[in-house]
Design a protein around this motif. Structure first.
Motif, PDB file in Angstrom:
ATOM      1  N   VAL A   1       0.028   4.228  -0.914  1.00 54.64           N
ATOM      2  CA  VAL A   1      -0.718   5.383  -0.424  1.00 54.64           C
ATOM      3  C   VAL A   1      -0.552   5.495   1.089  1.00 54.64           C
ATOM      4  CG1 VAL A   1      -3.013   6.403  -0.147  1.00 54.64           C
ATOM      5  CG2 VAL A   1      -2.390   5.289  -2.301  1.00 54.64           C
ATOM      6  N   HIS A   2      -0.680   4.371   1.783  1.00 56.99           N
ATOM      7  CA  HIS A   2      -0.533   4.367   3.243  1.00 56.99           C
ATOM      8  C   HIS A   2       0.891   4.738   3.654  1.00 56.99           C
ATOM      9  CE1 HIS A   2      -1.209   3.351   7.385  1.00 56.99           C
ATOM     10  NE2 HIS A   2      -0.276   2.422   7.364  1.00 56.99           N
ATOM     11  N   LEU A   3       1.880   4.235   2.934  1.00 54.93           N
ATOM     12  CA  LEU A   3       3.266   4.560   3.258  1.00 54.93           C
ATOM     13  C   LEU A   3       3.544   6.048   3.098  1.00 54.93           C
ATOM     14  CD1 LEU A   3       5.301   1.598   1.680  1.00 54.93           C
ATOM     15  CD2 LEU A   3       4.911   2.070   4.102  1.00 54.93           C
ATOM     16  N   ARG A   4       3.022   6.642   2.034  1.00 51.51           N
ATOM     17  CA  ARG A   4       3.226   8.080   1.845  1.00 51.51           C
ATOM     18  C   ARG A   4       2.514   8.886   2.934  1.00 51.51           C
ATOM     19  NH1 ARG A   4       4.829  11.595  -2.307  1.00 51.51           N
ATOM     20  NH2 ARG A   4       3.972  13.701  -2.038  1.00 51.51           N
ATOM     21  N   ASP A   5       1.306   8.462   3.297  1.00 52.56           N
ATOM     22  CA  ASP A   5       0.579   9.157   4.363  1.00 52.56           C
ATOM     23  C   ASP A   5       1.343   9.090   5.682  1.00 52.56           C
ATOM     24  OD1 ASP A   5      -1.421   9.863   2.650  1.00 52.56           O
ATOM     25  OD2 ASP A   5      -2.824   8.301   3.280  1.00 52.56           O
ATOM     26  N   LEU A   6       1.965   7.936   5.974  1.00 54.01           N
ATOM     27  CA  LEU A   6       2.772   7.820   7.189  1.00 54.01           C
ATOM     28  C   LEU A   6       3.938   8.802   7.168  1.00 54.01           C
ATOM     29  CD1 LEU A   6       3.022   3.962   7.842  1.00 54.01           C
ATOM     30  CD2 LEU A   6       1.844   5.668   9.240  1.00 54.01           C
TER      31      LEU A   6
ATOM     32  N   ASP B   1       0.841  -1.196   0.000  1.00 59.52           N
ATOM     33  CA  ASP B   1       0.000   0.000   0.000  1.00 59.52           C
ATOM     34  C   ASP B   1       0.880   1.250   0.000  1.00 59.52           C
ATOM     35  OD1 ASP B   1      -1.898   1.958   0.285  1.00 59.52           O
ATOM     36  OD2 ASP B   1      -2.983   0.962   1.917  1.00 59.52           O
TER      37      ASP B   1
END
Length: 222
Positions: free
Chosen positions: A99-104, A97
């Motif tokens: 998207v999740h890594l970038r959000d983190l 994911d």
């Protein structure tokens, strides 16, 4: 401005900025580069110039021409010094994911690093940004007599996040909050673009909406 060619960027963004900053006190040379969706203007000051007041003068010059630029053109100022050099880099890995890594990285790690004394700027590169893509059918648009302005206005007017004001109730002040932002592709599909012969024309009648990733541009330098 993503949709602008290098020539359009030069005429509508680069040249007005060059003209504005060229007359700033202490400027000895102005150089520029225009490419698709990108404009870079380099301003050289005389040797020994104090960069803090120089930066303020440039900001004032840009503020004076902001009304001449398109609303989507938002100039930013960077001081060409060691502050632009990458000193240290971290990478996030794990799972599929992106998207999740970038959000983190964007909302978890970046704010913490920004608070460290001596850190000038933290830039997040890579990963994916989720967005909804609207792909138009030109034949259906002609059939329903729908223009790009109709579509643009309808989407912006139905995707709203605002604070319209307050309501006084007894000894309390209640803050009004309006949130009608799109939550899924179905809501975008059902946006009414126009009324034709008493029948609403919805976005799904002239276009398809899909979940995709933001087009990647400008996340790297060479």
């Amino acid at each position: 401005i993503p949709s602008f060619s290098s020539l359009e960027m030069e005429r509508q963004v680069t040249l007005p900025i060059e003209s504005a900053v060229g007359g700033v006190l202490g400027v000895v040379r102005v150089r520029s580069t225009s490419a698709t969706a990108i404009s870079q203007v380099t301003v050289d000051f005389r040797w020994g110039q104090d960069m803090l007041p120089a930066r303020q003068l440039i900001q004032a010059a840009l503020a004076n021409i902001q009304s001449q630029l398109l609303s989507t053109a938002q100039p930013s100022i960077e001081t060409l010094s060691a502050t632009l050099s990458m000193v240290e880099a971290y990478s996030f890995q794990g799972g599929d994911d992106l998207v999740h890594l970038r959000d983190l990285a964007m909302y978890g790690l970046k704010p913490r690093l920004q608070r460290i004394p001596g850190v000038y700027k933290v830039i997040v590169m890579g990963g994916k940004v989720l967005e909804y893509a609207v792909r138009l059918n030109p034949y259906q648009m002609i059939q329903y007599d729908i223009t790009l302005d109709n579509l643009r206005d309808a989407l912006s007017q139905n995707n709203i996040l605002s604070n319209p004001g307050v309501v006084n109730h007894s000894d309390q002040e209640l803050v009004l909050h309006t949130n009608s932002q799109f939550e899924n592709a179905e809501e975008i599909d059902n946006v009414v673009l126009a009324i034709k012969n008493g029948t609403p024309v919805r976005l799904k009648d002239v276009a398809t909406v899909s979940e995709t990733y933001q087009y990647e541009r400008g996340d790297s330098s060479a």
